[in-house]
Motif scaffolding. Structure first.
Motif, PDB file in Angstrom:
ATOM      1  N   THR A 179      73.490   5.932  58.742  1.00 51.38           N
ATOM      2  CA  THR A 179      73.622   7.139  57.802  1.00 51.38           C
ATOM      3  C   THR A 179      72.826   7.219  56.573  1.00 51.38           C
ATOM      4  O   THR A 179      72.647   8.154  55.907  1.00 51.38           O
ATOM      5  CB  THR A 179      75.253   7.110  57.192  1.00 51.38           C
ATOM      6  N   ALA A 180      72.003   6.230  56.440  1.00 48.33           N
ATOM      7  CA  ALA A 180      71.307   6.015  55.361  1.00 48.33           C
ATOM      8  C   ALA A 180      69.797   5.636  55.545  1.00 48.33           C
ATOM      9  O   ALA A 180      69.906   4.246  56.134  1.00 48.33           O
ATOM     10  CB  ALA A 180      71.712   5.313  54.019  1.00 48.33           C
ATOM     11  N   GLY A 181      68.724   6.064  55.285  1.00 50.34           N
ATOM     12  CA  GLY A 181      67.461   5.373  55.550  1.00 50.34           C
ATOM     13  C   GLY A 181      66.317   6.450  55.189  1.00 50.34           C
ATOM     14  O   GLY A 181      66.412   7.221  54.695  1.00 50.34           O
ATOM     15  N   TYR A 182      65.087   6.059  55.822  1.00 48.62           N
ATOM     16  CA  TYR A 182      63.936   6.619  55.755  1.00 48.62           C
ATOM     17  C   TYR A 182      63.083   6.784  57.080  1.00 48.62           C
ATOM     18  O   TYR A 182      63.441   6.036  57.951  1.00 48.62           O
ATOM     19  CB  TYR A 182      62.865   6.098  54.641  1.00 48.62           C
ATOM     20  N   THR A 183      62.340   7.859  57.515  1.00 47.05           N
ATOM     21  CA  THR A 183      61.431   8.047  58.544  1.00 47.05           C
ATOM     22  C   THR A 183      60.330   8.263  58.211  1.00 47.05           C
ATOM     23  O   THR A 183      59.841   9.123  57.166  1.00 47.05           O
ATOM     24  CB  THR A 183      62.045   9.273  59.366  1.00 47.05           C
ATOM     25  N   ILE A 184      59.416   7.349  58.691  1.00 42.48           N
ATOM     26  CA  ILE A 184      58.011   7.592  58.765  1.00 42.48           C
ATOM     27  C   ILE A 184      57.143   8.154  59.834  1.00 42.48           C
ATOM     28  O   ILE A 184      57.430   7.631  61.132  1.00 42.48           O
ATOM     29  CB  ILE A 184      57.275   6.236  58.245  1.00 42.48           C
ATOM     30  N   SER A 185      56.379   9.217  59.713  1.00 40.21           N
ATOM     31  CA  SER A 185      55.601   9.899  60.628  1.00 40.21           C
ATOM     32  C   SER A 185      54.252   9.565  60.372  1.00 40.21           C
ATOM     33  O   SER A 185      53.775  10.016  59.462  1.00 40.21           O
ATOM     34  CB  SER A 185      56.014  11.366  60.775  1.00 40.21           C
ATOM     35  N   PHE A 186      53.593   8.826  61.222  1.00 40.78           N
ATOM     36  CA  PHE A 186      52.195   8.457  61.157  1.00 40.78           C
ATOM     37  C   PHE A 186      51.113   9.824  61.576  1.00 40.78           C
ATOM     38  O   PHE A 186      51.265  10.274  62.623  1.00 40.78           O
ATOM     39  CB  PHE A 186      51.772   7.170  61.682  1.00 40.78           C
ATOM     40  N   PRO A 187      50.187   9.831  60.652  1.00 35.50           N
ATOM     41  CA  PRO A 187      49.314  10.737  61.074  1.00 35.50           C
ATOM     42  C   PRO A 187      48.468  10.393  62.368  1.00 35.50           C
ATOM     43  O   PRO A 187      48.062   9.440  62.135  1.00 35.50           O
ATOM     44  CB  PRO A 187      48.337  11.043  59.785  1.00 35.50           C
ATOM     45  N   GLU A 188      48.132  11.288  63.168  1.00 32.10           N
ATOM     46  CA  GLU A 188      47.120  10.820  64.365  1.00 32.10           C
ATOM     47  C   GLU A 188      45.953  11.766  64.343  1.00 32.10           C
ATOM     48  O   GLU A 188      45.979  12.863  64.093  1.00 32.10           O
ATOM     49  CB  GLU A 188      48.058  10.974  65.473  1.00 32.10           C
ATOM     50  N   LYS A 196      45.305  14.807  69.170  1.00 33.10           N
ATOM     51  CA  LYS A 196      46.294  16.071  69.190  1.00 33.10           C
ATOM     52  C   LYS A 196      47.705  15.810  69.791  1.00 33.10           C
ATOM     53  O   LYS A 196      48.658  16.409  69.087  1.00 33.10           O
ATOM     54  CB  LYS A 196      45.635  17.396  69.742  1.00 33.10           C
ATOM     55  N   ARG A 197      47.703  15.060  70.710  1.00 35.56           N
ATOM     56  CA  ARG A 197      48.779  14.976  71.503  1.00 35.56           C
ATOM     57  C   ARG A 197      49.692  13.687  71.155  1.00 35.56           C
ATOM     58  O   ARG A 197      50.807  13.257  72.098  1.00 35.56           O
ATOM     59  CB  ARG A 197      48.615  14.880  73.042  1.00 35.56           C
ATOM     60  N   ALA A 198      49.220  12.908  70.390  1.00 39.37           N
ATOM     61  CA  ALA A 198      49.735  11.632  69.866  1.00 39.37           C
ATOM     62  C   ALA A 198      50.542  11.503  68.585  1.00 39.37           C
ATOM     63  O   ALA A 198      50.474  12.363  67.977  1.00 39.37           O
ATOM     64  CB  ALA A 198      48.466  10.439  69.642  1.00 39.37           C
ATOM     65  N   ARG A 199      51.789  10.826  68.674  1.00 42.25           N
ATOM     66  CA  ARG A 199      52.581  10.947  67.495  1.00 42.25           C
ATOM     67  C   ARG A 199      53.331   9.413  67.576  1.00 42.25           C
ATOM     68  O   ARG A 199      53.875   9.142  68.435  1.00 42.25           O
ATOM     69  CB  ARG A 199      53.601  12.220  67.571  1.00 42.25           C
ATOM     70  N   GLY A 200      53.313   8.790  66.271  1.00 40.23           N
ATOM     71  CA  GLY A 200      54.063   7.705  66.184  1.00 40.23           C
ATOM     72  C   GLY A 200      55.129   7.806  65.079  1.00 40.23           C
ATOM     73  O   GLY A 200      54.929   8.563  64.065  1.00 40.23           O
ATOM     74  N   ALA A 231      53.059   1.432  53.156  1.00 44.55           N
ATOM     75  CA  ALA A 231      51.692   0.872  53.677  1.00 44.55           C
ATOM     76  C   ALA A 231      51.897  -0.396  54.908  1.00 44.55           C
ATOM     77  O   ALA A 231      51.211  -0.470  55.756  1.00 44.55           O
ATOM     78  CB  ALA A 231      51.246  -0.029  52.476  1.00 44.55           C
ATOM     79  N   MET A 232      53.061  -1.019  54.868  1.00 44.44           N
ATOM     80  CA  MET A 232      53.585  -2.126  55.541  1.00 44.44           C
ATOM     81  C   MET A 232      53.573  -1.518  57.184  1.00 44.44           C
ATOM     82  O   MET A 232      53.377  -2.016  58.066  1.00 44.44           O
ATOM     83  CB  MET A 232      54.669  -2.764  55.450  1.00 44.44           C
ATOM     84  N   ASN A 233      54.346  -0.290  57.201  1.00 44.79           N
ATOM     85  CA  ASN A 233      54.552   0.375  58.305  1.00 44.79           C
ATOM     86  C   ASN A 233      53.456   0.864  59.162  1.00 44.79           C
ATOM     87  O   ASN A 233      53.185   1.092  60.235  1.00 44.79           O
ATOM     88  CB  ASN A 233      55.663   1.424  57.958  1.00 44.79           C
ATOM     89  N   HIS A 234      52.427   1.374  58.052  1.00 46.06           N
ATOM     90  CA  HIS A 234      51.137   1.747  58.474  1.00 46.06           C
ATOM     91  C   HIS A 234      50.438   0.693  59.200  1.00 46.06           C
ATOM     92  O   HIS A 234      49.880   0.941  60.292  1.00 46.06           O
ATOM     93  CB  HIS A 234      50.386   2.536  57.527  1.00 46.06           C
ATOM     94  N   VAL A 235      50.303  -0.391  58.634  1.00 39.24           N
ATOM     95  CA  VAL A 235      49.658  -1.683  58.898  1.00 39.24           C
ATOM     96  C   VAL A 235      50.193  -1.975  60.552  1.00 39.24           C
ATOM     97  O   VAL A 235      49.517  -2.342  61.416  1.00 39.24           O
ATOM     98  CB  VAL A 235      49.774  -2.737  58.143  1.00 39.24           C
ATOM     99  N   ALA A 236      51.563  -2.086  60.626  1.00 37.43           N
ATOM    100  CA  ALA A 236      52.213  -2.211  61.820  1.00 37.43           C
ATOM    101  C   ALA A 236      51.901  -1.262  62.908  1.00 37.43           C
ATOM    102  O   ALA A 236      51.449  -1.740  63.962  1.00 37.43           O
ATOM    103  CB  ALA A 236      53.658  -2.536  61.471  1.00 37.43           C
TER     104      ALA A 236
END
Length: 251
Positions: free
Chosen positions: A121-130, A133-137, A165-170
């Motif tokens: 119920t509580a958190g954050y979502t990170i959408s990584f820039p790609e 065009k058809r990729a998404r993380g 930053a840590m999630n982007h590195v991962a």
């Protein structure tokens, strides 16, 4: 700073996604996020996330939760935060869901009910820039039980830049490692013949190199195409290249 540098050193030295994922989950738990889901696809369309079996999914939730969302009904496709992430990049508080509850579809409401049942119920979502065009993380960080969204937003105010930053590195490290999706795994021989085709060899060339008949080479290619869900050998080579499986030291 020492925490971030130590984390980056561990991630950069990871030799498998399993090793990296263990390191990342441990690091996120220290910030209060003890249940994670990471998803990546190379095959988005304007109206779809692409086939489930072609997506890389990593998680630290209990299996029951994943079954509820990722079974044959594929309810995860209706997740409000997935819908946000498919059109945006960056980090987003789950307060976005509460603020837009009146706009949710029936499927999104069903996902929200499952999340409430499972204390997601509580958190954050990170959408990584790609760049493709058809990729998404996407990374979904669920806060430990007992934390409210206000608590999580305060954590993000204090440590959000470091966490992001840590999630982007991962994410970037995952992109460099061999990935396995729900597609059937290629055998070593099947991958080998695809690699030789990718190097410009004919079936007869490959037969001579590996000591089998040309018919056997074609059999390996046919099975590989079926496992990867493609029609042509060129498509098969492209797909295993996307997954970093070609010329991989593993498998």
């Amino acid at each position: 700073m020492d925490r971030l540098l130590n984390y980056m050193a561990q991630v950069c030295q990871s030799r498998s996604i399993a090793e990296l994922w263990d390191t990342h989950c441990h690091a996120m738990k220290a910030f209060g996020f003890d249940r994670l889901v990471y998803g990546f696809t190379h095959f988005m369309t304007p109206t779809s996330l692409g086939p489930r079996e072609d997506s890389l999914i990593l998680y630290s939730h209990v299996p029951e939760y994943m079954r509820l969302l990722y079974d044959e009904d594929e309810l995860y496709r209706h997740s409000p935060m997935i819908q946000w992430a498919s059109k945006n990049s960056g980090a987003c508080s789950w307060s976005w869901v509460h603020e837009n509850v009146d706009k949710l579809s029936d499927g999104a409401r069903q996902v929200r009910a499952i999340n409430r049942k499972m204390d997601v119920t509580a958190g954050y979502t990170i959408s990584f820039p790609e760049t493709a065009k058809r990729a998404r993380g996407v990374m979904a960080l669920t806060a430990q039980k007992g934390l409210s969204q206000d608590d999580v937003d305060q954590i993000w105010t204090r440590d959000g830049k470091t966490i992001e930053a840590m999630n982007h590195v991962a994410h970037l490290k995952i992109m460099s490692l061999p990935q396995q999706t729900d597609r059937a795994k290629l055998s070593g021989r099947q991958r080998e013949v695809l690699e030789w085709v990718g190097s410009g060899k004919t079936n007869q060339d490959i037969a001579t190199i590996i000591g089998v008949s040309a018919a056997t080479v074609e059999k390996h290619l046919r099975i590989a195409r079926a496992k990867l869900g493609v029609d042509t050998t060129a498509q098969a080579i492209l797909k295993i290249s996307y997954l970093n499986q070609i010329h991989s030291p593993n498998g």
